[in-house]
Design a protein around this motif. Structure first.
Motif, short mmCIF file in Angstrom:
data_model
loop_
_atom_site.label_atom_id
_atom_site.label_comp_id
_atom_site.label_asym_id
_atom_site.label_seq_id
_atom_site.Cartn_x
_atom_site.Cartn_y
_atom_site.Cartn_z
N VAL A 1 0.84 -1.20 0.00
CA VAL A 1 0.00 0.00 0.00
C VAL A 1 0.88 1.25 0.00
CG1 VAL A 1 -1.67 1.33 1.36
CG2 VAL A 1 -1.96 -1.15 1.10
N ALA A 2 1.96 1.23 0.79
CA ALA A 2 2.86 2.39 0.84
C ALA A 2 3.48 2.65 -0.53
CB ALA A 2 3.95 2.15 1.87
N ALA A 3 3.85 1.57 -1.25
CA ALA A 3 4.41 1.74 -2.59
C ALA A 3 3.39 2.37 -3.54
CB ALA A 3 4.88 0.39 -3.13
N GLY A 4 2.14 1.92 -3.42
CA GLY A 4 1.08 2.52 -4.26
C GLY A 4 0.86 3.98 -3.94
N ILE A 5 0.87 4.31 -2.63
CA ILE A 5 0.69 5.72 -2.23
C ILE A 5 1.84 6.58 -2.75
CG2 ILE A 5 0.66 7.27 -0.24
CD1 ILE A 5 -0.85 5.09 1.28
N ALA A 6 3.07 6.07 -2.64
CA ALA A 6 4.24 6.82 -3.12
C ALA A 6 4.13 7.07 -4.63
CB ALA A 6 5.52 6.06 -2.80
N VAL B 1 0.50 14.18 -7.88
CA VAL B 1 0.79 15.45 -7.20
C VAL B 1 1.97 16.16 -7.86
CG1 VAL B 1 1.42 16.55 -5.01
CG2 VAL B 1 -0.16 14.60 -5.03
N LEU B 2 3.07 15.41 -8.07
CA LEU B 2 4.26 16.02 -8.67
C LEU B 2 4.22 16.02 -10.19
CD1 LEU B 2 7.05 14.59 -6.33
CD2 LEU B 2 5.76 16.72 -6.13
N GLY B 3 3.32 15.24 -10.78
CA GLY B 3 3.17 15.24 -12.24
C GLY B 3 4.22 14.46 -12.99
N HIS B 4 4.89 13.50 -12.32
CA HIS B 4 5.89 12.68 -13.02
C HIS B 4 5.19 11.54 -13.74
CE1 HIS B 4 9.12 14.01 -9.87
NE2 HIS B 4 8.64 15.01 -10.59
N PRO B 5 5.36 11.41 -15.05
CA PRO B 5 4.61 10.37 -15.78
C PRO B 5 5.01 8.95 -15.42
CG PRO B 5 6.18 11.50 -17.23
CD PRO B 5 6.17 12.26 -15.95
N TYR B 6 6.28 8.70 -15.11
CA TYR B 6 6.74 7.34 -14.77
C TYR B 6 7.59 7.35 -13.49
CZ TYR B 6 5.52 6.94 -19.70
OH TYR B 6 4.87 7.00 -20.91
N PRO B 7 6.96 7.52 -12.36
CA PRO B 7 7.71 7.65 -11.10
C PRO B 7 8.17 6.29 -10.55
CG PRO B 7 5.38 7.82 -10.65
CD PRO B 7 5.50 7.67 -12.15
N PHE B 8 9.06 5.64 -11.28
CA PHE B 8 9.51 4.30 -10.96
C PHE B 8 10.13 4.22 -9.56
CE2 PHE B 8 13.17 1.34 -11.04
CZ PHE B 8 12.50 0.15 -11.22
N PHE B 9 10.93 5.20 -9.20
CA PHE B 9 11.70 5.08 -7.97
C PHE B 9 10.91 5.44 -6.71
CE2 PHE B 9 15.14 5.02 -10.99
CZ PHE B 9 15.96 4.05 -10.45
N ALA B 10 9.72 5.98 -6.85
CA ALA B 10 8.90 6.24 -5.66
C ALA B 10 8.45 4.93 -5.01
CB ALA B 10 7.72 7.13 -6.02
N PRO B 11 7.78 4.03 -5.74
CA PRO B 11 7.40 2.75 -5.12
C PRO B 11 8.62 1.88 -4.78
CG PRO B 11 6.84 2.73 -7.45
CD PRO B 11 7.23 4.13 -7.12
N VAL B 12 9.67 1.97 -5.59
CA VAL B 12 10.87 1.18 -5.30
C VAL B 12 11.46 1.57 -3.96
CG1 VAL B 12 13.29 0.84 -5.97
CG2 VAL B 12 11.49 0.62 -7.68
N SER B 13 11.58 2.87 -3.74
CA SER B 13 12.15 3.35 -2.47
C SER B 13 11.27 2.95 -1.29
CB SER B 13 12.29 4.88 -2.52
OG SER B 13 12.83 5.36 -1.32
N ALA B 14 9.95 3.07 -1.44
CA ALA B 14 9.04 2.70 -0.35
C ALA B 14 9.15 1.21 -0.03
CB ALA B 14 7.61 3.06 -0.72
N TRP B 15 9.19 0.39 -1.05
CA TRP B 15 9.26 -1.07 -0.84
C TRP B 15 10.58 -1.48 -0.20
CZ3 TRP B 15 6.84 -5.40 -0.19
CH2 TRP B 15 7.52 -6.61 -0.32
N ILE B 16 11.69 -0.93 -0.71
CA ILE B 16 12.99 -1.30 -0.16
C ILE B 16 13.10 -0.87 1.30
CG2 ILE B 16 15.46 -0.74 -0.27
CD1 ILE B 16 15.20 -0.68 -3.31
N ALA B 17 12.62 0.33 1.61
CA ALA B 17 12.76 0.85 2.97
C ALA B 17 11.90 0.06 3.96
CB ALA B 17 12.38 2.33 3.01
N LEU B 18 10.70 -0.33 3.56
CA LEU B 18 9.82 -1.05 4.48
C LEU B 18 10.07 -2.55 4.47
CD1 LEU B 18 6.40 0.77 3.99
CD2 LEU B 18 7.83 0.75 6.03
#
Length: 376
Positions: free
Chosen positions: A44-49, A56-73
């Motif tokens: 869920v955190a990866a999906g929210i990220a 919100v930020l308007g990035h079309p392919y925010p690959f590293f947002a869910p990656v960072s959330a998943w790796i950290a948790l």
């Protein structure tokens, strides 16, 4: 005669395979039960990220947002805020440095080597954690290795995505604090239950003169090693994290006891396997032995191990288990159990070491544990 023996060996082989499969399935189900909620949280955190970075930020392919959330948790319950922050910062450092290198000097062989060296050096400068350095290096390599077309959101869009994912992960860790003792307790209960189950099977086989039951005990003892290793690893990590976390320091003593108990339980299981192999040799020998008294004492130890497993799982002082194990130890006089049979006496000698290990796992002083055994 030969074909009959071959058939028996084949049948026994399949029986052992099925027994190991059942043990491994039981271990796998236990891991899923312990991990399904942390996995759900991280998913869920990866999906929210992803949603924050995309909508919100308007990035079309925010690959590293869910990656960072998943790796950290991750998928485990060992989620101290420090560990999550360490992983999130490591990802952010790696992605940020990788983005900088790509936009300043491009990609290539020497750029990969350079960004890895810089990311690891900066990480070691900032913190002593190995996870931070590892993640910084890996993410830096990924960024430099990806084509420039994969970048979104400006020169440092991927770095921004990594920050978003790390922030979401840290928020989840802070808003859903967990007791660092819960997972090691549960693993400890399962591990000691395995020791008790092996001893119950062994006692039943000795009492009935069933080599099949004793072989099952040996197979189960061997198959249980991953549970014992996992308990030691998780308890050690939880103890180390508690030492660094202000909130977790109050649990440090209990976690240290759980680490010590995991080591002693592993020794007890190893001794149980040695005891079982020796018992199997006696059952396969041409001479007959009266193994009922030895079986009764092994059964008493198994019941005390049942108590120890329950008390470790609930975090109670294992006083009941210590009492049962002390009584079991006091009955292990080889010359009383088998006055005229030195081979059965050898079983009792092996049993003595096992009981001492379980007593130490229950928190008994090593000297007192040995003193509980009858003098020889």
């Amino acid at each position: 005669m030969s074909s009959s023996a071959d058939l028996d060996r084949t049948s026994r082989g399949w029986h052992d395979v099925l027994l190991v499969a059942r043990v491994r399935r039981r271990q796998g189900v236990a891991r899923v039960r312990a991990a399904w909620f942390p996995i759900l949280q991280a998913s869920v955190a990866a999906g929210i990220a992803f949603g924050i970075a995309h909508y919100v930020l308007g990035h079309p392919y925010p690959f590293f947002a869910p990656v960072s959330a998943w790796i950290a948790l991750g998928f485990s319950t060992d989620r101290s805020a420090r560990r999550v922050a360490e992983l999130a910062v490591g990802v952010a450092i790696g992605v940020g440095l990788g983005d900088a290198v790509v936009h300043v000097i491009g990609t290539g062989l020497w750029q990969v080597a350079l960004v890895l060296f810089v990311a690891a050096t900066v990480s070691r400068l900032l913190d002593r954690g190995a996870m931070l350095t590892t993640q910084a290096g890996v993410q830096a390599i990924v960024i430099v290795g990806l084509p420039a077309a994969a970048a979104t959101g400006g020169p440092f869009g991927r770095w921004t995505d990594a920050l978003v994912g790390g922030a979401v992960a840290l928020a989840v860790a802070l808003l859903t604090p967990s007791d660092p003792r819960r997972h090691p307790r549960a693993l400890g209960q399962r591990a000691v239950d395995e020791v008790a189950a092996v001893l119950h099977l062994l006692a039943r086989g000795l009492r009935a003169g069933s080599a099949s039951d004793v072989e099952d005990a040996l197979v189960r003892g061997r198959a249980s090693q991953p549970s014992l290793d996992e308990w030691t690893d998780v308890a050690t990590n939880a103890r180390d994290l508690a030492r660094l976390s202000p909130a977790g320091r109050r649990h440090h003593d209990e976690l240290a006891l759980l680490v010590a108990a995991s080591v002693q339980t592993d020794r007890a299981m190893r001794n149980a396997r040695v005891l079982t192999r020796r018992a199997l040799a006696l059952l396969d020998a041409p001479a007959t032995h009266d193994l009922r008294a030895a079986a009764d004492r092994i059964e008493a130890t198994a019941h005390a191990a049942d108590d120890l497993a329950a008390e470790i799982g609930t975090g109670r002082d294992p006083a009941r288990a210590r009492s049962g194990l002390l009584a079991a130890a006091g009955a292990l006089d080889p010359f009383v159990v088998a006055p005229q049979d030195w081979q059965v006496q050898s079983l009792v000698l092996l049993h003595r070491s096992l009981v001492v290990d379980l007593l130490e796992a229950a928190g008994e002083d090593p000297a007192r544990a040995r003193a509980a055994l009858p003098e020889m």
